[in-house]
Design an enzyme around this catalytic site. Structure first.
Site, PDB file in Angstrom:
ATOM      1  N   GLN A 258      35.129   7.365 -30.855  1.00 53.73           N
ATOM      2  CA  GLN A 258      35.455   7.480 -32.270  1.00 53.73           C
ATOM      3  C   GLN A 258      34.877   6.270 -32.979  1.00 53.73           C
ATOM      4  O   GLN A 258      34.759   5.192 -32.390  1.00 53.73           O
ATOM      5  CB  GLN A 258      36.969   7.594 -32.477  1.00 53.73           C
ATOM      6  CG  GLN A 258      37.499   8.971 -32.100  1.00 53.73           C
ATOM      7  CD  GLN A 258      38.983   9.129 -32.376  1.00 53.73           C
ATOM      8  OE1 GLN A 258      39.788   8.415 -31.808  1.00 53.73           O
ATOM      9  NE2 GLN A 258      39.329  10.073 -33.229  1.00 53.73           N
ATOM     10  N   SER A 259      34.536   6.438 -34.250  1.00 54.78           N
ATOM     11  CA  SER A 259      33.670   5.470 -34.921  1.00 54.78           C
ATOM     12  C   SER A 259      34.341   4.156 -35.280  1.00 54.78           C
ATOM     13  O   SER A 259      33.696   3.117 -35.303  1.00 54.78           O
ATOM     14  CB  SER A 259      33.072   6.098 -36.186  1.00 54.78           C
ATOM     15  OG  SER A 259      32.300   7.232 -35.856  1.00 54.78           O
TER      16      SER A 259
END
Length: 336
Positions: free
Chosen positions: A21-22
């Site tokens: 996830q970023s």
């Protein structure tokens, strides 16, 4: 549900689930996406892999897919594929693996050479075949374009707010933002008193010996916005004197990203000269000093840098009686 692309030699190798996830915020708030990504282990079992032969790489949680330089998990994945240890890579979609074609296409080349499959929620692809590479290549290109579009929208919105002076930025000690978003001076108390007592020599530099002898501490805000007291230093005093917020101005773009000389290293922030600041909105905050006084301080700081051999300026005046003058910020501090 199996796939005709899965062969016995694929089943002899490991199935790797790549989870990413970023941002750290997404890791905390987007729990459903995280569960779906970890749930790809079930997809691997449906394709024929045993539980013991399924590995999960999740060391890139909180890391952007825009580049691979700081993604240890992605580097480990590429290394394992290169060594022929991986049968399929499973990911929610290609944006989890890479949002940059310079990272995506080399991975496709390695997968094609080592006969490693790539699978997502929609199907299984073989990068070693023309059709598989075409589909994966298009997905990677679209993913890179999507990232550019997202950045462009965010930048446009940020710049529009900055031009009005409404962009919320961290305020220095002495200024606070109330619940309605209005910026006011710090209520009469220790932070304002410290600014009022801030000494300044004729070149805008603090006399370290005098400050330490008096035991003066300065209020500073950390990156979370919390107020802390730290011993007065030359850099701390100079940062206060150079901050345009004390002159009532909202300024955006005081630094720029200096390209790194070493490949793979993060770019470093470098300060811009006052004339090169991108956006300046005056009279946005309650001022401790007027703008003319602020500009005089900046001119004095520039003129008195110790670079006589390079720019033939007057140089820095040394210790003396002039070091006891009071800061213009301090003299105009409103203690209410």
């Amino acid at each position: 549900m199996g796939s005709e692309l899965v062969k016995p030699d694929h089943l002899d190798r490991k199935a790797v689930v790549y989870v990413r996830q970023s941002t750290p915020h997404q890791v905390i708030t987007n729990q459903e996406s995280l569960k779906l990504q970890y749930g790809l282990s079930q997809r691997a079992r449906e394709l024929g892999w045993r539980e013991a032969d399924i590995d999960v790489i999740d060391s890139d949680l909180g890391q952007s897919g825009a580049g691979a330089a700081h993604r240890k998990g992605f580097k480990d994945l590429v290394a394992r594929v290169t060594l022929g240890e991986v049968g399929p890579i499973l990911s929610m979609d290609v944006t989890r693996l890479a949002r940059n074609c310079s990272d995506w296409y080399p991975l496709l080349d390695v997968c094609g050479h080592r006969r490693c499959l790539i699978a997502d929620r929609d199907g299984v692809y073989d990068p070693g075949t023309p059709n598989g590479r075409l589909l994966l290549g298009l997905q990677g290109t679209i993913s890179e374009l999507e990232l550019h579009t997202i950045r462009s929208r965010m930048t446009t919105g940020r710049m529009a707010k900055a031009e009005r002076g409404d962009l919320v930025v961290q305020l220095p000690a002495g200024l606070v933002r109330d619940p309605s978003g209005v910026v006011t001076k710090e209520p009469a108390g220790a932070p304002v008193a410290a600014l009022r007592d801030l000494p300044e020599s004729t070149d805008g530099r603090a006399n370290d010996a005098g400050l330490c002898g008096r035991g003066l501490a300065l209020p500073r805000r950390d990156r979370h916005g919390d107020l802390h007291w730290q011993p007065a230093t030359v850099s701390a005093v100079t940062a206060i004197l150079k901050n345009p917020a004390y002159a009532g101005a909202f300024v955006y773009g005081r630094t720029w990203q200096k390209p790194s000389k070493i490949p793979g290293e993060r770019s470093q922030k470098s300060p811009r000269r006052g004339t090169d600041w991108r956006i300046v909105v005056r009279e946005k905050y309650p001022a401790y000093i007027d703008w003319e006084a602020f500009e005089k301080i900046q001119a004095m700081l520039r003129d008195n840098r110790a670079e006589y051999q390079h720019i033939k300026s007057r140089g820095i005046p040394r210790d003396g009686a002039a070091c006891s003058t009071v800061s213009p910020i301090a003299a105009n501090a409103d203690t209410r």
